[in-house]
Scaffold this motif. Structure first.
Motif, mmCIF file in Angstrom:
data_model
loop_
_atom_site.group_PDB
_atom_site.id
_atom_site.type_symbol
_atom_site.label_atom_id
_atom_site.label_comp_id
_atom_site.label_asym_id
_atom_site.label_seq_id
_atom_site.Cartn_x
_atom_site.Cartn_y
_atom_site.Cartn_z
ATOM 1 N N VAL A 1 7.368 10.968 10.700
ATOM 2 C CA VAL A 1 7.196 10.286 9.417
ATOM 3 C C VAL A 1 6.080 10.966 8.641
ATOM 4 O O VAL A 1 5.012 11.240 9.189
ATOM 5 C CB VAL A 1 6.835 8.802 9.627
ATOM 6 C CG1 VAL A 1 6.729 8.084 8.284
ATOM 7 C CG2 VAL A 1 7.848 8.116 10.535
ATOM 8 N N GLU A 2 6.339 11.227 7.373
ATOM 9 C CA GLU A 2 5.302 11.773 6.499
ATOM 10 C C GLU A 2 5.199 10.899 5.263
ATOM 11 O O GLU A 2 6.193 10.346 4.792
ATOM 12 C CB GLU A 2 5.616 13.219 6.104
ATOM 13 C CG GLU A 2 5.600 14.182 7.281
ATOM 14 C CD GLU A 2 5.633 15.646 6.839
ATOM 15 O OE1 GLU A 2 5.034 15.947 5.783
ATOM 16 O OE2 GLU A 2 6.250 16.449 7.537
ATOM 17 N N ALA A 3 3.973 10.765 4.746
ATOM 18 C CA ALA A 3 3.752 9.956 3.554
ATOM 19 C C ALA A 3 2.553 10.497 2.794
ATOM 20 O O ALA A 3 1.748 11.267 3.330
ATOM 21 C CB ALA A 3 3.539 8.494 3.926
ATOM 22 N N THR A 4 2.427 10.064 1.537
ATOM 23 C CA THR A 4 1.351 10.509 0.653
ATOM 24 C C THR A 4 0.342 9.389 0.472
ATOM 25 O O THR A 4 0.713 8.222 0.319
ATOM 26 C CB THR A 4 1.913 10.912 -0.723
ATOM 27 O OG1 THR A 4 2.884 11.942 -0.539
ATOM 28 C CG2 THR A 4 0.816 11.425 -1.636
ATOM 29 N N SER A 5 -0.933 9.740 0.473
ATOM 30 C CA SER A 5 -1.986 8.754 0.294
ATOM 31 C C SER A 5 -1.910 8.138 -1.102
ATOM 32 O O SER A 5 -1.646 8.823 -2.088
ATOM 33 C CB SER A 5 -3.356 9.401 0.492
ATOM 34 O OG SER A 5 -4.391 8.505 0.119
ATOM 35 N N ARG A 6 -2.176 6.832 -1.178
ATOM 36 C CA ARG A 6 -2.229 6.165 -2.477
ATOM 37 C C ARG A 6 -3.497 6.524 -3.249
ATOM 38 O O ARG A 6 -3.565 6.314 -4.466
ATOM 39 C CB ARG A 6 -2.153 4.649 -2.286
ATOM 40 C CG ARG A 6 -0.802 4.160 -1.780
ATOM 41 C CD ARG A 6 -0.721 2.644 -1.778
ATOM 42 N NE ARG A 6 0.575 2.183 -1.315
ATOM 43 C CZ ARG A 6 1.662 2.053 -2.097
ATOM 44 N NH1 ARG A 6 1.554 2.344 -3.384
ATOM 45 N NH2 ARG A 6 2.804 1.627 -1.600
ATOM 46 N N ALA B 1 -0.110 -0.328 2.769
ATOM 47 C CA ALA B 1 -1.308 -0.514 1.958
ATOM 48 C C ALA B 1 -1.972 0.804 1.595
ATOM 49 O O ALA B 1 -2.580 0.934 0.530
ATOM 50 C CB ALA B 1 -2.299 -1.415 2.689
ATOM 51 N N LEU B 2 -1.862 1.795 2.474
ATOM 52 C CA LEU B 2 -2.606 3.040 2.278
ATOM 53 C C LEU B 2 -1.742 4.225 1.872
ATOM 54 O O LEU B 2 -2.262 5.206 1.333
ATOM 55 C CB LEU B 2 -3.357 3.405 3.567
ATOM 56 C CG LEU B 2 -4.374 2.373 4.084
ATOM 57 C CD1 LEU B 2 -4.959 2.833 5.402
ATOM 58 C CD2 LEU B 2 -5.469 2.136 3.049
#
Length: 238
Positions: A200-205, A177-178
């Motif tokens: 784990v790395e991810a980008t904010s929506r 969701a985020l």
């Protein structure tokens, strides 16, 4: 006398052929293990091996980086035992926290009333979404794995591992969701089909410069972890 020499020579040649053949097969198996032709299969086997393990110890750190500043959301250490039981102890949103889970039931410590209470996962409200996804295994509930590559070999404690990188979609509701564009670095023990470490790395929506960083470490697979659930009075259950 000459006949004995022929027997000796024949047995020696046979021994060398069998020995060389066995050595080649061992070398071939080792080469395929540490230089896999199908790295995606290696990752899937390791994920399955970790999810299905009845016991292990772990550490987890969940942080976000906003405007170059890092903030720790949660940091736990704990154990898994008997497949469905977890014990986590650490911090959640900068507050001390101790949590037990058994199947769909959560045991939470109330620092004000100084007692334990329980709540079922399916009764969590929106304010409890972070807690409902607190298990270290939720990050391994991944799908649509893409672009798996082997980037090196490293050791995690005493375990020799392949470092594997890939992009995935996640099933975790909170994360999906985020955040988006999930990139996984996974330290896999290919001999035992299990994971020793994950980053784990991810980008904010909402902000492309904001990043999620989730770090997990697993060890002591198959150990004798014992988790005794807290005793909770019926009237304290929620």
């Amino acid at each position: 006398m000459r006949r004995w020499w022929w027997w000796i020579a024949g047995f020696t040649a046979l021994f060398l052929i069998v020995g060389l053949g066995g050595g080649y097969l061992m070398w071939k198996a080792h080469e395929e293990l540490w230089n896999p032709k199908d790295p995606m299969t290696v990752v899937k086997r390791a994920v399955a091996g970790t999810l299905q393990s009845p016991s292990f110890s772990f550490e987890s750190t969940f942080l976000i980086r906003v405007d170059g500043r890092e903030e720790v959301i949660s940091r736990f250490s704990g154990d898994r035992a008997e497949g469905e039981k977890f014990h986590l102890k650490g911090t959640l949103l900068q507050s001390p926290a101790e949590i037990y889970t058994a199947g769909n039931l959560f045991y939470l410590w109330d620092p004000v009333k100084k007692n334990w209470y329980t709540i079922e996962k399916n009764r969590f409200g929106p304010q409890d979404l972070l807690l409902s996804e607190i298990s270290p295994l939720t990050a391994l509930d991944i799908k649509n794995i893409e672009g798996v590559t082997v980037t090196g070999i490293d050791s995690v404690d005493e375990d020799k591992c392949l470092i594997m990188e890939c992009r995935t979609e996640v099933s975790n509701r909170l994360l999906a969701a985020l955040w988006k564009d999930f990139y996984y670095r996974i330290w896999v023990d290919p001999e035992k089909n299990r994971i020793c470490k994950v980053v784990v790395e991810a980008t904010s929506r909402n902000g492309p410069r904001d990043r999620l960083i989730l770090m997990l470490k697993f060890w002591n697979y198959g150990g004798q972890q014992n988790i005794d659930l807290p005793r909770v009075a019926e009237r304290q259950q929620l």
